[in-house]
Design a protein around this motif. Structure first.
Motif, PDB file in Angstrom:
ATOM      1  N   SER A  53     -67.065  -0.762  32.910  1.00 12.49           N
ATOM      2  CA  SER A  53     -67.754  -2.005  32.757  1.00 12.49           C
ATOM      3  C   SER A  53     -68.912  -2.128  33.608  1.00 12.49           C
ATOM      4  N   LYS A  54     -70.021  -2.800  33.177  1.00  9.32           N
ATOM      5  CA  LYS A  54     -71.108  -3.344  34.001  1.00  9.32           C
ATOM      6  C   LYS A  54     -70.902  -4.629  34.689  1.00  9.32           C
ATOM      7  N   ASN A  55     -69.951  -5.405  34.401  1.00 13.68           N
ATOM      8  CA  ASN A  55     -69.766  -6.729  34.760  1.00 13.68           C
ATOM      9  C   ASN A  55     -68.538  -6.773  35.845  1.00 13.68           C
ATOM     10  N   ALA A  56     -67.725  -5.785  35.958  1.00 10.51           N
ATOM     11  CA  ALA A  56     -66.609  -5.937  36.813  1.00 10.51           C
ATOM     12  C   ALA A  56     -66.390  -4.659  37.269  1.00 10.51           C
ATOM     13  N   ASP A  57     -65.314  -4.652  38.401  1.00  7.77           N
ATOM     14  CA  ASP A  57     -65.051  -3.101  39.065  1.00  7.77           C
ATOM     15  C   ASP A  57     -64.400  -2.087  37.813  1.00  7.77           C
ATOM     16  N   PHE A  58     -63.415  -2.884  36.784  1.00  4.64           N
ATOM     17  CA  PHE A  58     -62.843  -2.101  35.849  1.00  4.64           C
ATOM     18  C   PHE A  58     -63.250  -2.902  34.486  1.00  4.64           C
ATOM     19  N   GLY A  59     -63.110  -2.146  33.511  1.00  4.90           N
ATOM     20  CA  GLY A  59     -62.943  -2.901  32.008  1.00  4.90           C
ATOM     21  C   GLY A  59     -61.755  -2.385  31.537  1.00  4.90           C
ATOM     22  N   THR A  94     -58.236  -6.207  46.442  1.00  6.52           N
ATOM     23  CA  THR A  94     -58.894  -7.286  45.474  1.00  6.52           C
ATOM     24  C   THR A  94     -59.872  -6.569  44.842  1.00  6.52           C
ATOM     25  N   PHE A  95     -60.065  -6.985  43.561  1.00  9.69           N
ATOM     26  CA  PHE A  95     -61.036  -6.130  42.604  1.00  9.69           C
ATOM     27  C   PHE A  95     -61.041  -7.193  41.412  1.00  9.69           C
ATOM     28  N   THR A  96     -62.032  -6.860  40.547  1.00 11.14           N
ATOM     29  CA  THR A  96     -62.203  -7.695  39.176  1.00 11.14           C
ATOM     30  C   THR A  96     -62.205  -6.606  37.986  1.00 11.14           C
ATOM     31  N   VAL A  97     -61.707  -7.460  36.749  1.00  7.32           N
ATOM     32  CA  VAL A  97     -61.330  -6.526  35.551  1.00  7.32           C
ATOM     33  C   VAL A  97     -62.201  -7.613  34.682  1.00  7.32           C
ATOM     34  N   ASP A  98     -62.709  -6.553  33.785  1.00  3.61           N
ATOM     35  CA  ASP A  98     -63.510  -7.587  32.574  1.00  3.61           C
ATOM     36  C   ASP A  98     -62.831  -7.192  31.553  1.00  3.61           C
ATOM     37  N   THR A  99     -62.268  -8.369  30.654  1.00  2.00           N
ATOM     38  CA  THR A  99     -61.753  -8.289  29.472  1.00  2.00           C
ATOM     39  C   THR A  99     -62.568  -8.989  28.401  1.00  2.00           C
ATOM     40  N   LYS A 100     -62.020  -8.945  27.004  1.00  2.00           N
ATOM     41  CA  LYS A 100     -62.469  -9.573  26.015  1.00  2.00           C
ATOM     42  C   LYS A 100     -62.512 -11.182  26.074  1.00  2.00           C
ATOM     43  N   GLY A 101     -61.538 -11.629  26.934  1.00  2.00           N
ATOM     44  CA  GLY A 101     -61.481 -12.833  27.005  1.00  2.00           C
ATOM     45  C   GLY A 101     -62.158 -13.354  28.393  1.00  2.00           C
ATOM     46  N   GLY A 102     -62.791 -12.735  29.049  1.00  2.00           N
ATOM     47  CA  GLY A 102     -63.629 -12.956  30.482  1.00  2.00           C
ATOM     48  C   GLY A 102     -63.410 -12.106  31.576  1.00  2.00           C
ATOM     49  N   VAL A 104     -61.883 -11.407  35.320  1.00  2.00           N
ATOM     50  CA  VAL A 104     -60.777 -12.194  36.268  1.00  2.00           C
ATOM     51  C   VAL A 104     -60.714 -11.245  37.627  1.00  2.00           C
ATOM     52  N   ALA A 105     -60.093 -12.176  38.554  1.00  2.00           N
ATOM     53  CA  ALA A 105     -60.298 -11.553  39.841  1.00  2.00           C
ATOM     54  C   ALA A 105     -58.774 -11.144  40.073  1.00  2.00           C
ATOM     55  N   VAL A 106     -58.342 -10.135  40.725  1.00  2.00           N
ATOM     56  CA  VAL A 106     -57.144  -9.721  40.839  1.00  2.00           C
ATOM     57  C   VAL A 106     -56.766  -9.328  42.375  1.00  2.00           C
ATOM     58  N   GLU A 107     -55.455  -9.890  42.812  1.00  2.00           N
ATOM     59  CA  GLU A 107     -55.064  -9.614  44.275  1.00  2.00           C
ATOM     60  C   GLU A 107     -53.627  -8.781  44.308  1.00  2.00           C
ATOM     61  N   LEU A 108     -53.708  -7.739  44.649  1.00  2.00           N
ATOM     62  CA  LEU A 108     -52.483  -6.922  44.932  1.00  2.00           C
ATOM     63  C   LEU A 108     -51.509  -7.292  46.106  1.00  2.00           C
ATOM     64  N   HIS A 109     -50.242  -7.404  46.016  1.00  2.00           N
ATOM     65  CA  HIS A 109     -49.264  -7.973  46.978  1.00  2.00           C
ATOM     66  C   HIS A 109     -48.386  -6.536  47.027  1.00  2.00           C
ATOM     67  N   LEU A 110     -48.625  -5.873  48.159  1.00  2.00           N
ATOM     68  CA  LEU A 110     -47.752  -4.635  48.459  1.00  2.00           C
ATOM     69  C   LEU A 110     -46.394  -5.108  49.122  1.00  2.00           C
ATOM     70  N   ASP A 111     -45.563  -4.098  48.650  1.00  2.00           N
ATOM     71  CA  ASP A 111     -44.140  -4.325  49.199  1.00  2.00           C
ATOM     72  C   ASP A 111     -43.971  -3.519  50.344  1.00  2.00           C
ATOM     73  N   ARG A 112     -42.752  -3.252  50.834  1.00  2.00           N
ATOM     74  CA  ARG A 112     -42.449  -2.308  51.953  1.00  2.00           C
ATOM     75  C   ARG A 112     -42.453  -1.121  51.544  1.00  2.00           C
TER      76      ARG A 112
END
Length: 289
Positions: A53-59, A94-102, A104-112
């Protein structure tokens, strides 16, 4: 590994992640149907295919089990996010993902254990405009509109969250049955009002900030949970004044929390699990087209 897959699920809604550059075959509709078949293939509610993707970290491309392509999937995005972290493709939270629907921004929550067992996704803004779905009704917004399906007169709210949704409410205290879902779901999905078909949610408000939904996904059928369906149903419930944000959306597979802002920007938070990693057998691959 050649022809590798990663399987995960979000509240029972399961996807396979398959990187096209690592496959010896193309993800054609016929091959997608063969892989997703629960008796003759691996079985899945869809395939997630990472792309540049040219518009986000991942497509990301998202395929339904019938071989059609979806614009966006909340559960799919959470599974994809966990895949990226689990396979070392992303190190930050945190990172961004490009989809056909636009995008999105993503945040991971890591467990123990250091695993991304929960993910927050900014899912974009809900729209009730008929052109956004699309829907053939000549109205400014598709809010509480009449529709005839399977011989019944219903009222629905149309919502786009990057993909199309048809939300039908019963009043608080009522219930939807799986028989009703299996009757109304395919009829609504393929209703002439929706030229690109639609996802369907049969919903009931259950509290001031809670709703329950049954889900019929476009191209997949009955599913245990859906992130984009939860966003659509929560948006519709808030728009109709049935609940207040944040909304807990309960489904057969579990619950998601949806924050609905005043401008109907949506934030989804929910769990995600890894199930398996492996490769398709050479014999299975030889049978693909």
């Amino acid at each position: 590994m050649k022809n590798a897959f990663y399987r995960g699920h979000g509240l029972g809604n399961d996807y396979l992640v398959m990187d096209p550059k690592d496959l010896s075959f193309k993800l054609t509709p016929a091959n997608i149907r063969a892989i997703c078949d629960r008796h003759w293939g691996l079985g899945s509610d869809g395939i997630l295919a990472p792309i540049p993707s040219k518009n986000a970290d991942f497509g990301l491309r998202i395929f339904n089990p019938d071989g059609s392509e979806a614009e966006k999937s909340g559960n799919g995005l959470r599974i994809f996010a966990r895949y990226l972290h689990a396979t070392g493709r992303v190190r930050r939270k945190t990172f961004t993902v490009d989809t056909k629907g636009g995008r999105v921004a993503v945040e991971l929550h890591l467990d123990r254990y250091g695993e991304a067992s929960a993910v927050t996704v900014e899912m974009g803004r809900a729209s009730f405009a008929p052109d956004a779905l699309p829907c053939k009704l000549a109205v400014d917004e598709v809010i509480d509109q009449p529709i005839t399906v399977a011989g019944q007169q219903l009222r629905f709210t149309g919502v786009s969250v990057g993909n199309p949704h048809c939300v039908v409410f019963k009043p608080k205290g009522a219930e939807w049955t799986t028989d009703e879902l299996r009757l109304l779901g395919p009829e609504l999905e393929n209703h002439p009002l929706f030229p690109k078909r639609t996802n369907v949610q049969l919903a009931v408000p259950t509290g001031p900030r809670d709703i329950f939904i049954l889900i019929w996904e476009r191209g997949a059928g009955e599913t245990q949970a859906s992130g984009s369906s939860s966003c659509a149903a929560a948006s519709a419930a808030v728009r109709l004044g049935l609940v207040r944000s944040p909304v807990t959306v309960n489904m057969p597979g579990g619950a998601l929390r949806i924050d609905v802002a005043k401008d109907f920007a949506l934030t989804m938070k929910g769990p995600v699990a890894e199930v398996a990693r492996g490769t398709l057998s050479p014999a299975f691959v030889r049978g693909l087209r």
